[in-house]
Design a protein around this motif. Sequence first.
Motif, PDB file in Angstrom:
ATOM      1  N   ALA A   7       0.826  -1.206   0.000  1.00  0.00           N
ATOM      2  CA  ALA A   7       0.000   0.000   0.000  1.00  0.00           C
ATOM      3  C   ALA A   7       0.862   1.260   0.000  1.00  0.00           C
ATOM      4  CB  ALA A   7      -0.929  -0.008   1.207  1.00  0.00           C
ATOM      5  N   ILE A   8       1.963   1.247   0.748  1.00  0.00           N
ATOM      6  CA  ILE A   8       2.849   2.413   0.771  1.00  0.00           C
ATOM      7  C   ILE A   8       3.476   2.620  -0.603  1.00  0.00           C
ATOM      8  CG2 ILE A   8       4.973   3.347   1.752  1.00  0.00           C
ATOM      9  CD1 ILE A   8       4.291   1.912   4.357  1.00  0.00           C
ATOM     10  N   THR A   9       3.900   1.533  -1.249  1.00  0.00           N
ATOM     11  CA  THR A   9       4.495   1.654  -2.576  1.00  0.00           C
ATOM     12  C   THR A   9       3.488   2.228  -3.575  1.00  0.00           C
ATOM     13  OG1 THR A   9       5.933  -0.241  -2.099  1.00  0.00           O
ATOM     14  CG2 THR A   9       5.702   0.411  -4.400  1.00  0.00           C
ATOM     15  N   VAL A  10       2.243   1.780  -3.489  1.00  0.00           N
ATOM     16  CA  VAL A  10       1.200   2.326  -4.373  1.00  0.00           C
ATOM     17  C   VAL A  10       0.985   3.814  -4.088  1.00  0.00           C
ATOM     18  CG1 VAL A  10      -1.252   2.217  -4.953  1.00  0.00           C
ATOM     19  CG2 VAL A  10       0.062   0.104  -4.693  1.00  0.00           C
ATOM     20  N   ALA A  11       0.985   4.176  -2.803  1.00  0.00           N
ATOM     21  CA  ALA A  11       0.816   5.586  -2.445  1.00  0.00           C
ATOM     22  C   ALA A  11       1.986   6.428  -2.960  1.00  0.00           C
ATOM     23  CB  ALA A  11       0.689   5.726  -0.926  1.00  0.00           C
ATOM     24  N   LEU A  12       3.190   5.876  -2.913  1.00  0.00           N
ATOM     25  CA  LEU A  12       4.343   6.594  -3.451  1.00  0.00           C
ATOM     26  C   LEU A  12       4.188   6.813  -4.954  1.00  0.00           C
ATOM     27  CD1 LEU A  12       7.319   4.879  -1.581  1.00  0.00           C
ATOM     28  CD2 LEU A  12       6.299   7.102  -1.119  1.00  0.00           C
ATOM     29  N   GLY A  13       3.713   5.782  -5.657  1.00  0.00           N
ATOM     30  CA  GLY A  13       3.459   5.937  -7.084  1.00  0.00           C
ATOM     31  C   GLY A  13       2.429   7.019  -7.357  1.00  0.00           C
ATOM     32  N   ALA A  14       1.389   7.076  -6.510  1.00  0.00           N
ATOM     33  CA  ALA A  14       0.371   8.115  -6.675  1.00  0.00           C
ATOM     34  C   ALA A  14       0.949   9.499  -6.385  1.00  0.00           C
ATOM     35  CB  ALA A  14      -0.804   7.836  -5.747  1.00  0.00           C
ATOM     36  N   MET A  15       1.835   9.607  -5.384  1.00  0.00           N
ATOM     37  CA  MET A  15       2.470  10.890  -5.095  1.00  0.00           C
ATOM     38  C   MET A  15       3.252  11.401  -6.300  1.00  0.00           C
ATOM     39  SD  MET A  15       3.856   9.982  -1.259  1.00  0.00           S
ATOM     40  CE  MET A  15       5.026  11.332  -1.218  1.00  0.00           C
ATOM     41  N   LEU A  16       4.011  10.528  -6.920  1.00  0.00           N
ATOM     42  CA  LEU A  16       4.834  10.948  -8.053  1.00  0.00           C
ATOM     43  C   LEU A  16       3.976  11.212  -9.290  1.00  0.00           C
ATOM     44  CD1 LEU A  16       7.783   8.470  -7.446  1.00  0.00           C
ATOM     45  CD2 LEU A  16       7.775  10.940  -7.055  1.00  0.00           C
ATOM     46  N   ALA A  17       2.920  10.395  -9.482  1.00  0.00           N
ATOM     47  CA  ALA A  17       2.032  10.613 -10.630  1.00  0.00           C
ATOM     48  C   ALA A  17       1.304  11.957 -10.521  1.00  0.00           C
ATOM     49  CB  ALA A  17       1.027   9.470 -10.738  1.00  0.00           C
ATOM     50  N   THR A  18       0.846  12.286  -9.326  1.00  0.00           N
ATOM     51  CA  THR A  18       0.158  13.571  -9.160  1.00  0.00           C
ATOM     52  C   THR A  18       1.122  14.748  -9.265  1.00  0.00           C
ATOM     53  OG1 THR A  18       0.339  13.268  -6.740  1.00  0.00           O
ATOM     54  CG2 THR A  18      -1.748  12.638  -7.791  1.00  0.00           C
ATOM     55  N   THR A  19       2.400  14.539  -8.923  1.00  0.00           N
ATOM     56  CA  THR A  19       3.391  15.593  -9.135  1.00  0.00           C
ATOM     57  C   THR A  19       3.600  15.828 -10.626  1.00  0.00           C
ATOM     58  OG1 THR A  19       4.507  15.021  -7.053  1.00  0.00           O
ATOM     59  CG2 THR A  19       5.748  16.329  -8.641  1.00  0.00           C
ATOM     60  N   ALA A  20       3.625  14.735 -11.411  1.00  0.00           N
ATOM     61  CA  ALA A  20       3.702  14.894 -12.864  1.00  0.00           C
ATOM     62  C   ALA A  20       2.474  15.621 -13.402  1.00  0.00           C
ATOM     63  CB  ALA A  20       3.842  13.520 -13.522  1.00  0.00           C
ATOM     64  N   TRP A  21       1.313  15.308 -12.870  1.00  0.00           N
ATOM     65  CA  TRP A  21       0.078  16.004 -13.250  1.00  0.00           C
ATOM     66  C   TRP A  21       0.189  17.491 -12.923  1.00  0.00           C
ATOM     67  CZ3 TRP A  21      -5.262  14.801 -10.505  1.00  0.00           C
ATOM     68  CH2 TRP A  21      -6.258  15.571 -11.096  1.00  0.00           C
ATOM     69  N   LEU A  22       0.765  17.789 -11.771  1.00  0.00           N
ATOM     70  CA  LEU A  22       0.961  19.179 -11.370  1.00  0.00           C
ATOM     71  C   LEU A  22       1.832  19.921 -12.379  1.00  0.00           C
ATOM     72  CD1 LEU A  22       0.280  21.006  -8.852  1.00  0.00           C
ATOM     73  CD2 LEU A  22       2.544  20.424  -8.005  1.00  0.00           C
ATOM     74  N   ALA A  23       2.862  19.244 -12.882  1.00  0.00           N
ATOM     75  CA  ALA A  23       3.744  19.874 -13.862  1.00  0.00           C
ATOM     76  C   ALA A  23       3.052  20.083 -15.201  1.00  0.00           C
ATOM     77  CB  ALA A  23       4.994  19.022 -14.049  1.00  0.00           C
ATOM     78  N   LEU A  24       2.110  19.206 -15.550  1.00  0.00           N
ATOM     79  CA  LEU A  24       1.428  19.274 -16.834  1.00  0.00           C
ATOM     80  C   LEU A  24       0.200  20.177 -16.827  1.00  0.00           C
ATOM     81  CD1 LEU A  24       1.613  15.488 -17.781  1.00  0.00           C
ATOM     82  CD2 LEU A  24       2.652  17.343 -19.092  1.00  0.00           C
TER      83      LEU A  24
END
Length: 462
Positions: A63-80
């Motif tokens: 679950a933590i690994t999935v949450a980390l993936g979501a953190m990084l994915a939403t950061t990419a969304w923030l950049a886009l």
Amino acid sequence: MFSLGSPLDPRALLAAASTPPLDGALWRLDGVTFALLVLVVGIAAAVLPFAHRSLRGDRHGTAITVALGAMLATTAWLALAGPLWMLGLAWSASTVATLVALGLGGGVRALLPGALWLIAADVALWAAVVLSSLGAGTDAAALLLVVAAALRCALPPAQSWLVGSLYAPTPVSAALHGGIVNGGGILVITQLPLISDSLLATVALALLAGFGLLVGVAASLTRTDIKGRLVLSTVAQMGFMLLCAALGLAAAALVHLVAHGLYKSSLFLSSSDGIDRRAYERRAPARLALSPRGAVARVATGAALPVLALAAVALAVYPGGRGVPELLLLVVVGAAFAAAGSRAALLAPSTALAAVSSALLAAGAAAYALAASLLSAVVAPSPTTEALPAVVVIAVLTLALVVALGVVRRWFPLSRAGLTLQAFALGVGEPRAARFSSRASSMSSIRTPDSLVTSLTTGASS
């Protein structure tokens, strides 16, 4: 960073290769986005495999690994994200992912400070979105954007949420410092034209950034644990990055944000090896004895080569400067490279390795000047505002105080100023009751330096 006078303008080529965001477009595809995506992809490539391996035996590991993936994915969304409301959606999604990761990895001690400050940043950002959409309150909207960015970047008094993240596993800290904390910088860089239109918001950004730089430097000089020092150095680095943005140096702020994110995440992932490295250093052969003349020659060479490389790129490729902010930035960056070069050359076990370290730092200095100048073609320019003289004064005073802190910590640690500095720095990020208790204890023993040093040492070790 610098303006070009040559017809063969590499920044023009870079600008031509970028696709600036259209008004009303949902996504932005330009050089800023590309640089930020490089940061996110690089961190994801390092953090996610590390998390999968290191958390394999943890009941919340998947679950933590999935949450980390979501953190990084939403950061990419923030950049886009293009419009401000789309950026707000990405911002809030990254907040949810961050709180899930902190709660699963560190429990209430990590979750509670993060929830308080990160949700406050969300409220400030969405209030700015509403005001901006209504076309009213430009100063208020810009000031709310500054507040949201400062809270996400963990500038004081919000540094406690980043210190509390130390209770979470190392991969969470690496993702936080490489991605989520940078959200404040992304917000400021992308919305800098709006912020620069407000005198109040620009001065507030400079004041908050300068104060964060001072507090982060003071605390990181005193903190004894490896991860705690990394956290507080992030506070200082975020302050410096936002100070560059307040000066209108958006390209330099972007370069610093990307470089710091990659560097700091790698330091967190390798922080568990700190004890082994210290043991190796103790077993290593004694440093090569140098004559006074040889030591001076090494220090001078190690400091001069990076500074000359920085100046050569700035003058040869980018002739002419645009003003005091660029000159101030070059002085600071040059001093940092000079300090690193002199130290590396002095500690090198041989003359050949000293030369190699100086050459590598010179290449790094040249690359910094080149990258900052190239990116200035694709970063939204900050218009010259009436706040610039005040921001320059704030920046100069902040840097002078940083130098003063270093002098006190290095040469006068047991003076009244040194002991007061240590007492303050040890309380940064601690619960309020513990911080007040520490200050009361230090004030009661201010006339007995030996007893205060003992209490500070005991507090640091605990």
